[in-house]
Structure formats: structure tokens, C-alpha cells
Scaffold this motif. Structure first.
Motif, short mmCIF file in Angstrom:
data_model
loop_
_atom_site.label_atom_id
_atom_site.label_comp_id
_atom_site.label_asym_id
_atom_site.label_seq_id
_atom_site.Cartn_x
_atom_site.Cartn_y
_atom_site.Cartn_z
N ARG A 181 0.83 -1.21 0.00
CA ARG A 181 0.00 0.00 0.00
C ARG A 181 0.87 1.26 0.00
NH1 ARG A 181 -5.40 -0.60 0.72
NH2 ARG A 181 -6.14 -2.70 1.26
N ALA A 182 2.02 1.21 0.67
CA ALA A 182 2.93 2.36 0.65
C ALA A 182 3.46 2.59 -0.76
CB ALA A 182 4.08 2.12 1.62
N ILE A 183 3.78 1.52 -1.47
CA ILE A 183 4.21 1.63 -2.87
C ILE A 183 3.10 2.26 -3.71
CG2 ILE A 183 4.84 0.31 -4.93
CD1 ILE A 183 6.13 -1.75 -3.00
N HIS A 184 1.88 1.78 -3.49
CA HIS A 184 0.74 2.29 -4.26
C HIS A 184 0.51 3.78 -3.99
CE1 HIS A 184 -3.21 2.48 -6.08
NE2 HIS A 184 -3.70 2.96 -4.95
N PRO A 192 -6.94 2.69 -8.40
CA PRO A 192 -7.40 1.59 -7.55
C PRO A 192 -6.25 0.78 -6.97
CG PRO A 192 -8.53 1.59 -9.69
CD PRO A 192 -7.39 2.54 -9.81
N PHE A 193 -6.46 0.30 -5.75
CA PHE A 193 -5.60 -0.70 -5.14
C PHE A 193 -6.47 -1.93 -4.91
CE2 PHE A 193 -3.86 -3.09 -1.59
CZ PHE A 193 -2.50 -3.11 -1.86
N VAL A 194 -6.14 -3.02 -5.58
CA VAL A 194 -6.95 -4.24 -5.52
C VAL A 194 -6.08 -5.37 -4.98
CG1 VAL A 194 -8.30 -5.89 -6.85
CG2 VAL A 194 -8.34 -3.47 -7.48
N ALA A 195 -6.56 -6.05 -3.95
CA ALA A 195 -5.78 -7.11 -3.31
C ALA A 195 -6.52 -8.43 -3.35
CB ALA A 195 -5.47 -6.73 -1.86
N ILE A 196 -5.77 -9.50 -3.47
CA ILE A 196 -6.33 -10.85 -3.42
C ILE A 196 -5.33 -11.76 -2.73
CG2 ILE A 196 -5.44 -11.40 -5.73
CD1 ILE A 196 -7.83 -13.31 -6.05
N LYS A 225 -18.41 -11.26 -15.65
CA LYS A 225 -17.77 -10.62 -14.50
C LYS A 225 -16.34 -10.24 -14.87
CE LYS A 225 -16.03 -11.56 -9.87
NZ LYS A 225 -15.86 -12.58 -8.80
N ALA A 226 -15.96 -8.99 -14.57
CA ALA A 226 -14.59 -8.55 -14.80
C ALA A 226 -13.67 -9.15 -13.75
CB ALA A 226 -14.51 -7.03 -14.78
N GLY A 227 -12.46 -9.55 -14.16
CA GLY A 227 -11.48 -10.05 -13.21
C GLY A 227 -10.74 -8.92 -12.54
N LEU A 228 -9.92 -9.26 -11.53
CA LEU A 228 -9.23 -8.23 -10.76
C LEU A 228 -8.17 -7.52 -11.59
CD1 LEU A 228 -8.93 -9.93 -7.26
CD2 LEU A 228 -10.69 -8.40 -8.15
N PHE A 229 -7.61 -8.17 -12.61
CA PHE A 229 -6.69 -7.47 -13.50
C PHE A 229 -7.40 -6.28 -14.16
CE2 PHE A 229 -3.74 -11.00 -13.21
CZ PHE A 229 -2.51 -10.42 -13.50
N GLU A 230 -8.64 -6.51 -14.56
CA GLU A 230 -9.42 -5.43 -15.19
C GLU A 230 -9.84 -4.38 -14.16
OE1 GLU A 230 -12.49 -6.77 -18.10
OE2 GLU A 230 -11.87 -8.76 -17.42
N VAL A 231 -10.29 -4.84 -12.99
CA VAL A 231 -10.78 -3.92 -11.96
C VAL A 231 -9.67 -2.98 -11.51
CG1 VAL A 231 -11.66 -3.79 -9.60
CG2 VAL A 231 -12.54 -5.54 -11.16
N ALA A 232 -8.44 -3.49 -11.45
CA ALA A 232 -7.32 -2.66 -10.99
C ALA A 232 -6.99 -1.55 -11.97
CB ALA A 232 -6.08 -3.54 -10.75
N LEU A 237 -2.36 -4.10 -8.55
CA LEU A 237 -2.94 -5.40 -8.21
C LEU A 237 -1.97 -6.09 -7.27
CD1 LEU A 237 -5.01 -7.65 -8.44
CD2 LEU A 237 -3.86 -8.43 -10.54
N PHE A 238 -2.42 -6.32 -6.03
CA PHE A 238 -1.59 -6.94 -5.00
C PHE A 238 -1.93 -8.42 -4.90
CE2 PHE A 238 -1.04 -7.79 -0.30
CZ PHE A 238 0.34 -7.99 -0.39
N LEU A 239 -0.98 -9.27 -5.26
CA LEU A 239 -1.16 -10.72 -5.21
C LEU A 239 -0.50 -11.24 -3.94
CD1 LEU A 239 -0.27 -11.57 -8.93
CD2 LEU A 239 -2.54 -11.16 -7.95
N ASP A 240 -1.27 -11.33 -2.86
CA ASP A 240 -0.74 -11.80 -1.58
C ASP A 240 -0.61 -13.32 -1.61
OD1 ASP A 240 0.25 -11.65 0.95
OD2 ASP A 240 -1.68 -11.27 1.93
#
Length: 457
Positions: A181-184, A192-196, A225-232, A237-240
Motif C-alpha cells: 500500500r505504501a508503494i501504491h 485503484p488498489f486491488v488485493a487478493i 464478470k470482470a477479473g481483478l486485472f481489469e478492476v485494478a 494489483l496486489f497478489l498476496d
């Protein structure tokens, strides 16, 4: 009216600044050296500290570090006739508001003081507004002044505006998402910041979450449904826990990173994507590559820039900052004044190795604040049993000699090492202040630290 501490070893300068600031309507406190200033600052009611750099005992840097440990919101202005670029940079890194050169004009100092107090008021107002809006502490920061977290902070600042893929590594609970989040934020928080969490979603649903799906592509897909790649979008896009991705999805993620295009489940065409990828893992992916558990080509694609977050036990000097932060956070959420830690509770918390890292510390403090109720002081009785035992096991002057005898030197060394580490943790790593707490000379403290290898890289 503000509460201001003036620190200077010259009585004439102290008197002059006291008269100047009292004429401005402020409450003024005086100290002649760093130990006196630190003791006064520890009361936590100061709005501003104005300190000379060179003091008879200690330095203005010692005062600055201690003030920011005890009361991070208190502003500090350094005054000196011996200015160097190195000192100025160090002061700003430690959190000083400004650096004023002697001789100075009174109007110049009055302006700096006014600006510093204005900043203090704005920060306090912002926190109050966030609290009333229900967003207090919602956006954690990279807390700490240890060398390890300073290196992380430096890397974050350097890479924030790039579009390179970043891999954040560290044990569970160290704050990898905080780093992401600091990078973002550094790149522009309006995107957008989107995390999964790649390890928390069943494999059958994970592909749809990441890449989206078309209507009718599988049972239950009643609409597209749009995927998170699109939503971001063009955000982050944060891939935890990316190390938990199953092999089939590793292949698809690699393609998305290489081509910057994705295809929805059941789709017939590719979609261009522009999100910057920040991935995180608590696994050693290089070892997983050697074992064939993680694709080598995906590892190198993710590992363009690596940021490793140190474990909390590796930066124990930061524990007091986290304790202060979480005490304030959970007290605010409970709508009560911030409680203090008893010496026994504080000693147990500082001595703990925190295998669960910052997440464990936050949980322990939340429990303590909740169980303490309206009490002004948190004592060991509201700590988890393991930490209560640690508090009871702290060195005791009434220790008894076991029937079987003991290795006295080893026992004394363990006590000495424990107290040295506790003093450094309590003072945020400021050695002159740690020496004062232990009634040692600075040379004696330095010898003892070297003896036990404390602080050695």
C-alpha cells in the motif's frame, strides 16, 4: 497556547528563548541537557521541542530520537551553530520539523515555531476527522526507525513511481501488505488498489477472480464478470501469498505478466491490462523453484525488484513504536483514554520475540486494551499466559540458588544481555539514553554491547 520545551546548555540562550516564547503566550519548560529533556518529554504533553544540537550531556539528536519514540506527534526543531549537511539530513530522517542555524533572527525563529505548531494542529485535526469518519488508523504506515525498516522505506520511495513488478518477501505478519500500500500511495493513491490472497480462494474460483469470466462459461455464471486485472485498471494489483498459486494458474499469470493481456474464463478474445503488479509471499520462492513447486520463469518475472520485510525480532528497537501506535488505535476504537503499560507489562512485551510479528503484537495489545477495561494502566494480568510467564521470569533480585547449583556467570550474562536489549528497545536505539537508564558511562555501555554482539551487523 502551546506547551514548548527549550533545551540548551547555555543559560543565556534558555532565558532568551523562554522570554520570547512566553511573550507569544506559550507555556515554556526548560532543560539543560539531553537526559533532562528526555525525562520531561516522556510525560507526553509537549507540543514542540526546540533543542540545541550540542549539549553538555548528550546531543539534540538524542533528544529528537527520544521525543519521537515517546510522543511521535510532538514536533522538534533543531537549533545549531555547527551545521553540516549530514546532520541536517539525519535530523530530517529522524523526524525533525526544521533545522535552524545560529545566529538566527528572532522573527525567523518565531515563524518556524508558528509553522511547526500549525503542522501539529493540522495533524491532530486530521486524525480527529478520520476518527469521526470511522477511518482512524485505516491506512497503516511503515512504522520504525531501525536500519532494516529504513532500507525498506528507501526502496519503496525509489520504486513507487516505476511500473516494474515488485516481489515483497517476509514472514507472516511482518506487514507485506502495508509495504504494498505504501508503494501504491507513492505512485498516486487516486488509482485503484486491488488485493487478493492467492492462498485463501479455492482453485476453481481463483482463475475467475483474477481474469474474470463470461456469462454461461460455467455453472452459476449467470452474468459476465470482470477479473481483478481489469478492476485494478492502471492502479495496483496486489497478489498476496503468490507462492500458493497452483501450477495451472502460474502458467496463466506468467502469460498475463509477459503480454499484459488476459482472457476471461469462457472468453474468445484477449483484453489489454495496465495494472502494476506487487506480489508477496512468506515462502522462499527460490527454494520452491529448486524443488519444482514454483515455475522458474514466473519467479524471475515477479522478482524484478525484491523488497524483504524484516521480522519484528530483527528490529526490536521498533517495538515501542508499535506498542504506542496500537495502544492509541485500540483505545480510540474503544472510546477511552490511552492506557499506560506498567513496567512489568512493558518489560514482558519488549522481551518477547514476536514469532507472529506485527500481527501478533497488534492482537496482544487489542486483547490487553479490551480486558483492561477502564483501567489507566495495563499490567501483566491482561497479557496472554505465555507473556505473563515471561513477565514473571524476568530477572529478580530475590532469585534462589537451585539445589543442584548453577552456572553463575552464564546466569549473570543472560540478565545483563536482557537488560541491555530492554534499555535499547525502550530508548529506540539511542545509546546515550540507554546508558543513562542503566547508570553506565557511554564507553561502558559500548563495551558491554560489543561483548554480547548486540547491534552488530
Amino acid at each position: 497556547m502551546a506547551s514548548i520545551l527549550v533545551v540548551d546548555d547555555e543559560s543565556s540562550m534558555r532565558d532568551m528563548l523562554e522570554i520570547l516564547l512566553r511573550k507569544q503566550g506559550h507555556e515554556v519548560h526548560l532543560a539543560a541537557d539531553a537526559p533532562g529533556a528526555v525525562a520531561r518529554a516522556a510525560q507526553g504533553d509537549l507540543d514542540l521541542v526546540v533543542t540545541d544540537l550540542r549539549l553538555g550531556a548528550g546531543t539534540g539528536m538524542d533528544v529528537l530520537a527520544a521525543v519521537k519514540t515517546h510522543s511521535p506527534a510532538t514536533e522538534v526543531v533543531i537549533v545549531t551553530a555547527f551545521a553540516t549537511a549530514e546532520n541536517a539530513i539525519q535530523a530530517m530522517k529522524l523526524g525533525a520539523y526544521d533545522y535552524v542555524l545560529k545566529p538566527f533572527k528572532l522573527d525567523e525563529l518565531k515563524l518556524v515555531v508558528a509553522k511547526a505548531l500549525e503542522r501539529r494542529a493540522l495533524v491532530a485535526e486530521n486524525r480527529a476527522l478520520r476518527h469521526r469518519a470511522g477511518a482512524t488508523f485505516a491506512e497503516p504506515e511503515l512504522l520504525g526507525r531501525s536500519a532494516g525498516i529504513e532500507e525498506v522505506r528507501s526502496l519503496v520511495e525509489r520504486v513507487a513511481r516505476s511500473r516494474s513488478t515488485i516481489l515483497v518477501m517476509g514472514e507472516s505478519g511482518t506487514g507485506k501488505e502495508v509495504v504494498a500500500r505504501a508503494i501504491h500511495r507513492g505512485a498516486g493513491p487516486d488509482r485503484p488498489f486491488v488485493a487478493i490472497n492467492c492462498g485463501a480462494i479455492p482453485e476453481g474460483l481463483l482463475e475467475s477472480e483474477l481474469f474474470g469470466h463470461e456469462k454461461g462459461s460455467f455453472t452459476g455464471a449467470t452474468e459476465a464478470k470482470a477479473g481483478l486485472f481489469e478492476v485494478a485498471g492502471t492502479g495496483t494489483l496486489f497478489l498476496d501469498e503468490v507462492g500458493e498459486l497452483p501450477p495451472q494458474l502460474q502458467v496463466k499469470l506468467l502469460r498475463a505478466l509477459q503480454e499484459r493481456r488476459v482472457r476471461r474464463v469462457g472468453g474468445q478474445s484477449d483484453l489489454a491490462v495496465g495494472a502494476r503488479i506487487v506480489a508477496a509471499t512468506n515462502r522462499e520462492l527460490a527454494e520452491d523453484v529448486q524443488r519444482g513447486r514454483f515455475r522458474e520463469d514466473l519467479f524471475y518475472r515477479l522478482n524484478v525488484i525484491q523488497i524483504r520485510v524484516p521480522a519484528l525480532r530483527e528490529r526490536k528497537e521498533d517495538v515501542p513504536l508499535f506498542l504506542e501506535h496500537f495502544l492509541a488505535r485500540f483505545a480510540a476504537e474503544a472510546g477511552r483514554p490511552v492506557p499506560r503499560l506498567s513496567p512489568e507489562a512493558e518489560g514482558a512485551l519488549l522481551a518477547h520475540d514476536w514469532p507472529g510479528n506485527v500481527r501478533e503484537l497488534a492482537n496482544v495489545v487489542e486483547r490487553a486494551v479490551t480486558l483492561a477495561g477502564e483501567a489507566e494502566t495495563i499490567d501483566p494480568s491482561v497479557l496472554p499466559p505465555a507473556l505473563r510467564g515471561r513477565a514473571a521470569a524476568l530477572p529478580d533480585a530475590q532469585a534462589q540458588l537451585p539445589d543442584a547449583g548453577m552456572d553463575l556467570q552464564a546466569h549473570l550474562d543472560a540478565i545483563e544481555r536482557h537488560l541491555l536489549e530492554q534499555a535499547l528497545a525502550r530508548t529506540g536505539g539511542v545509546k546515550t539514553e540507554a546508558a543513562r537508564l542503566l547508570s553506565l558511562t557511554f564507553r561502558s555501555l559500548r563495551y558491554r554491547l560489543a561483548k554480547f554482539g548486540i547491534g552488530r551487523d
